[in-house]
Scaffold this motif. Sequence first.
Motif, PDB file in Angstrom:
ATOM      1  N   VAL A  72       0.863  -1.237   0.243  1.00 62.63           N
ATOM      2  CA  VAL A  72       0.119  -0.039   0.025  1.00 62.63           C
ATOM      3  C   VAL A  72       0.752   1.198   0.074  1.00 62.63           C
ATOM      4  O   VAL A  72       0.730   2.145  -0.899  1.00 62.63           O
ATOM      5  CB  VAL A  72      -1.055  -0.039   1.117  1.00 62.63           C
ATOM      6  N   VAL A  73       1.910   1.388   1.014  1.00 69.73           N
ATOM      7  CA  VAL A  73       2.844   2.578   1.098  1.00 69.73           C
ATOM      8  C   VAL A  73       3.556   2.434  -0.468  1.00 69.73           C
ATOM      9  O   VAL A  73       3.763   3.657  -0.927  1.00 69.73           O
ATOM     10  CB  VAL A  73       3.964   2.118   2.174  1.00 69.73           C
ATOM     11  N   ASN A  74       3.909   1.243  -1.076  1.00 69.80           N
ATOM     12  CA  ASN A  74       4.678   1.602  -2.310  1.00 69.80           C
ATOM     13  C   ASN A  74       3.765   1.916  -3.612  1.00 69.80           C
ATOM     14  O   ASN A  74       4.043   2.845  -4.414  1.00 69.80           O
ATOM     15  CB  ASN A  74       5.211   0.095  -2.796  1.00 69.80           C
ATOM     16  N   ILE A  75       2.436   1.864  -3.470  1.00 70.33           N
ATOM     17  CA  ILE A  75       1.490   2.109  -4.394  1.00 70.33           C
ATOM     18  C   ILE A  75       1.165   3.914  -4.226  1.00 70.33           C
ATOM     19  O   ILE A  75       1.141   4.409  -5.169  1.00 70.33           O
ATOM     20  CB  ILE A  75       0.088   1.415  -4.024  1.00 70.33           C
ATOM     21  N   LEU A  76       1.103   4.168  -2.938  1.00 75.86           N
ATOM     22  CA  LEU A  76       0.789   5.487  -2.661  1.00 75.86           C
ATOM     23  C   LEU A  76       2.141   6.272  -3.102  1.00 75.86           C
ATOM     24  O   LEU A  76       2.227   7.448  -3.165  1.00 75.86           O
ATOM     25  CB  LEU A  76       0.508   5.906  -1.294  1.00 75.86           C
ATOM     26  N   TYR A  77       3.457   5.599  -3.342  1.00 75.88           N
ATOM     27  CA  TYR A  77       4.656   6.312  -3.498  1.00 75.88           C
ATOM     28  C   TYR A  77       4.597   6.275  -4.956  1.00 75.88           C
ATOM     29  O   TYR A  77       5.188   7.244  -5.510  1.00 75.88           O
ATOM     30  CB  TYR A  77       5.897   5.307  -3.054  1.00 75.88           C
ATOM     31  N   ALA A  78       4.073   5.399  -5.798  1.00 75.82           N
ATOM     32  CA  ALA A  78       4.397   5.192  -7.107  1.00 75.82           C
ATOM     33  C   ALA A  78       3.376   5.992  -7.779  1.00 75.82           C
ATOM     34  O   ALA A  78       3.733   6.496  -9.126  1.00 75.82           O
ATOM     35  CB  ALA A  78       4.296   3.775  -7.670  1.00 75.82           C
ATOM     36  N   ASN A  82       6.513   6.435 -21.311  1.00 78.38           N
ATOM     37  CA  ASN A  82       6.424   5.258 -20.625  1.00 78.38           C
ATOM     38  C   ASN A  82       6.240   5.706 -18.983  1.00 78.38           C
ATOM     39  O   ASN A  82       6.871   5.179 -18.457  1.00 78.38           O
ATOM     40  CB  ASN A  82       7.544   4.209 -20.960  1.00 78.38           C
ATOM     41  N   ALA A  83       5.691   6.758 -18.789  1.00 73.64           N
ATOM     42  CA  ALA A  83       5.397   7.074 -17.217  1.00 73.64           C
ATOM     43  C   ALA A  83       4.744   6.092 -16.652  1.00 73.64           C
ATOM     44  O   ALA A  83       5.394   6.005 -15.354  1.00 73.64           O
ATOM     45  CB  ALA A  83       4.982   8.473 -17.355  1.00 73.64           C
ATOM     46  N   LEU A  84       3.975   5.178 -16.941  1.00 69.79           N
ATOM     47  CA  LEU A  84       3.354   4.230 -16.083  1.00 69.79           C
ATOM     48  C   LEU A  84       4.263   3.363 -15.789  1.00 69.79           C
ATOM     49  O   LEU A  84       4.376   2.635 -14.859  1.00 69.79           O
ATOM     50  CB  LEU A  84       2.000   3.725 -16.946  1.00 69.79           C
ATOM     51  N   LEU A  85       5.214   2.864 -16.683  1.00 59.11           N
ATOM     52  CA  LEU A  85       6.055   1.665 -16.696  1.00 59.11           C
ATOM     53  C   LEU A  85       7.140   2.363 -15.600  1.00 59.11           C
ATOM     54  O   LEU A  85       7.562   1.429 -14.590  1.00 59.11           O
ATOM     55  CB  LEU A  85       6.753   1.425 -17.824  1.00 59.11           C
ATOM     56  N   TRP A  86       7.434   3.478 -15.588  1.00 58.43           N
ATOM     57  CA  TRP A  86       8.390   4.077 -14.623  1.00 58.43           C
ATOM     58  C   TRP A  86       7.874   4.179 -13.184  1.00 58.43           C
ATOM     59  O   TRP A  86       8.473   3.764 -12.098  1.00 58.43           O
ATOM     60  CB  TRP A  86       9.155   5.359 -15.050  1.00 58.43           C
ATOM     61  N   GLY A  87       6.375   4.326 -13.244  1.00 59.21           N
ATOM     62  CA  GLY A  87       5.899   4.382 -11.927  1.00 59.21           C
ATOM     63  C   GLY A  87       5.974   2.904 -11.213  1.00 59.21           C
ATOM     64  O   GLY A  87       6.042   2.449 -10.097  1.00 59.21           O
ATOM     65  N   ALA A 110       9.198   1.892  -9.958  1.00 58.48           N
ATOM     66  CA  ALA A 110       9.529   2.738  -8.669  1.00 58.48           C
ATOM     67  C   ALA A 110       8.781   1.839  -7.715  1.00 58.48           C
ATOM     68  O   ALA A 110       9.184   1.658  -6.535  1.00 58.48           O
ATOM     69  CB  ALA A 110       8.931   4.070  -8.690  1.00 58.48           C
ATOM     70  N   LEU A 111       7.514   1.578  -8.151  1.00 61.45           N
ATOM     71  CA  LEU A 111       6.922   0.564  -6.787  1.00 61.45           C
ATOM     72  C   LEU A 111       7.539  -0.778  -6.401  1.00 61.45           C
ATOM     73  O   LEU A 111       7.826  -1.032  -5.494  1.00 61.45           O
ATOM     74  CB  LEU A 111       5.292   0.229  -7.472  1.00 61.45           C
ATOM     75  N   ALA A 112       8.037  -1.345  -7.873  1.00 61.48           N
ATOM     76  CA  ALA A 112       8.670  -2.614  -7.392  1.00 61.48           C
ATOM     77  C   ALA A 112      10.032  -2.307  -6.838  1.00 61.48           C
ATOM     78  O   ALA A 112      10.571  -3.075  -5.640  1.00 61.48           O
ATOM     79  CB  ALA A 112       9.058  -3.458  -8.690  1.00 61.48           C
ATOM     80  N   LEU A 113      10.836  -1.527  -7.183  1.00 60.32           N
ATOM     81  CA  LEU A 113      12.259  -1.212  -6.499  1.00 60.32           C
ATOM     82  C   LEU A 113      12.125  -0.753  -5.051  1.00 60.32           C
ATOM     83  O   LEU A 113      12.917  -0.656  -4.382  1.00 60.32           O
ATOM     84  CB  LEU A 113      12.853  -0.089  -7.504  1.00 60.32           C
ATOM     85  N   ARG A 114      10.932  -0.158  -4.758  1.00 57.77           N
ATOM     86  CA  ARG A 114      10.594   0.298  -3.331  1.00 57.77           C
ATOM     87  C   ARG A 114      10.744  -0.701  -2.500  1.00 57.77           C
ATOM     88  O   ARG A 114      11.028  -0.352  -1.236  1.00 57.77           O
ATOM     89  CB  ARG A 114       9.448   1.099  -3.105  1.00 57.77           C
ATOM     90  N   PHE A 115      10.779  -1.707  -2.877  1.00 57.14           N
ATOM     91  CA  PHE A 115      10.806  -2.901  -1.732  1.00 57.14           C
ATOM     92  C   PHE A 115      12.142  -3.342  -1.384  1.00 57.14           C
ATOM     93  O   PHE A 115      12.483  -3.960  -0.381  1.00 57.14           O
ATOM     94  CB  PHE A 115      10.115  -4.476  -2.565  1.00 57.14           C
ATOM     95  N   VAL A 116      13.156  -2.794  -2.262  1.00 59.65           N
ATOM     96  CA  VAL A 116      14.471  -2.945  -2.059  1.00 59.65           C
ATOM     97  C   VAL A 116      14.822  -2.111  -1.060  1.00 59.65           C
ATOM     98  O   VAL A 116      14.802  -0.949  -1.269  1.00 59.65           O
ATOM     99  CB  VAL A 116      15.258  -3.203  -3.306  1.00 59.65           C
ATOM    100  N   PRO A 117      15.445  -2.352   0.038  1.00 60.20           N
ATOM    101  CA  PRO A 117      15.800  -1.217   1.076  1.00 60.20           C
ATOM    102  C   PRO A 117      17.077  -0.486   0.610  1.00 60.20           C
ATOM    103  O   PRO A 117      17.820  -0.883  -0.089  1.00 60.20           O
ATOM    104  CB  PRO A 117      16.268  -2.252   2.184  1.00 60.20           C
ATOM    105  N   TYR A 118      16.926   0.686   1.082  1.00 61.67           N
ATOM    106  CA  TYR A 118      17.733   1.951   0.888  1.00 61.67           C
ATOM    107  C   TYR A 118      18.169   2.199  -0.595  1.00 61.67           C
ATOM    108  O   TYR A 118      18.245   3.468  -1.122  1.00 61.67           O
ATOM    109  CB  TYR A 118      19.314   1.494   1.431  1.00 61.67           C
ATOM    110  N   ILE A 119      18.513   1.268  -1.580  1.00 60.49           N
ATOM    111  CA  ILE A 119      18.946   1.510  -2.856  1.00 60.49           C
ATOM    112  C   ILE A 119      17.964   1.411  -3.842  1.00 60.49           C
ATOM    113  O   ILE A 119      18.093   2.196  -5.010  1.00 60.49           O
ATOM    114  CB  ILE A 119      20.348   0.412  -3.293  1.00 60.49           C
ATOM    115  N   GLY A 120      16.733   0.874  -3.547  1.00 55.72           N
ATOM    116  CA  GLY A 120      15.750   0.748  -4.600  1.00 55.72           C
ATOM    117  C   GLY A 120      15.367   2.104  -4.930  1.00 55.72           C
ATOM    118  O   GLY A 120      14.805   2.439  -6.201  1.00 55.72           O
ATOM    119  N   PRO A 121      14.740   2.807  -3.999  1.00 55.39           N
ATOM    120  CA  PRO A 121      14.167   4.019  -4.596  1.00 55.39           C
ATOM    121  C   PRO A 121      15.144   5.078  -5.343  1.00 55.39           C
ATOM    122  O   PRO A 121      14.914   5.701  -6.248  1.00 55.39           O
ATOM    123  CB  PRO A 121      13.907   4.799  -3.072  1.00 55.39           C
ATOM    124  N   ALA A 122      16.665   4.997  -4.953  1.00 51.83           N
ATOM    125  CA  ALA A 122      17.455   5.825  -5.579  1.00 51.83           C
ATOM    126  C   ALA A 122      17.511   5.040  -7.020  1.00 51.83           C
ATOM    127  O   ALA A 122      17.869   5.982  -8.174  1.00 51.83           O
ATOM    128  CB  ALA A 122      18.854   5.605  -4.978  1.00 51.83           C
TER     129      ALA A 122
END
Length: 112
Positions: A54-60, A74-79, A82-94
Motif C-alpha cells: 500500500v505504501v509503495n502504491i501511494l509512492y508510485a 512510458n511514465a506508467l512503466l517507470w511508476g 518505482a513501486l517494485a524497486l521500493r521493496f529493495v531497502p535503501y538502494i531501490g528508491p535511488a
Amino acid sequence: AGLIIVVVIFMLLEREDLRDRFIRLVGYGDLHRTTEALQDAGKRVGRYLLMQLVVNILYAIPIAIGLWILGIPNALLWGLLALALRFVPYIGPAIGMLLPLFLALAVAPGWS
C-alpha cells in the motif's frame, strides 16, 4: 534477482514440507505452540507485506503522474518500476529515481 525469485517460488510450492521440517527442528516437544507461533508469524509477515505494498502504491502514483506531466515516455512503466524497486531497502528508491532521470536527460531537446 532471478535466483531469488526461483528460490521463493520453490519455497512457496513446498511451504508445508518446510514448515514440518522447521517444527521438527525447533519445537517437536510442544507441537501446538510451535504451530501457533508459525501461523502468527506468517500472518504478521503477510500483513507487513500488504502494508508495504500500500505504501509503495501511494509512492508510485505521484511519481507516475509527475513523469507523465513532464512528458517522460512510458511514465506508467517507470511508476510501476518505482513501486517494485521500493521493496529493495535503501538502494531501490535511488535506482527508481535515477533511471527516469537519465531518460529525461536523453529525450529532452535542449539538455546539453
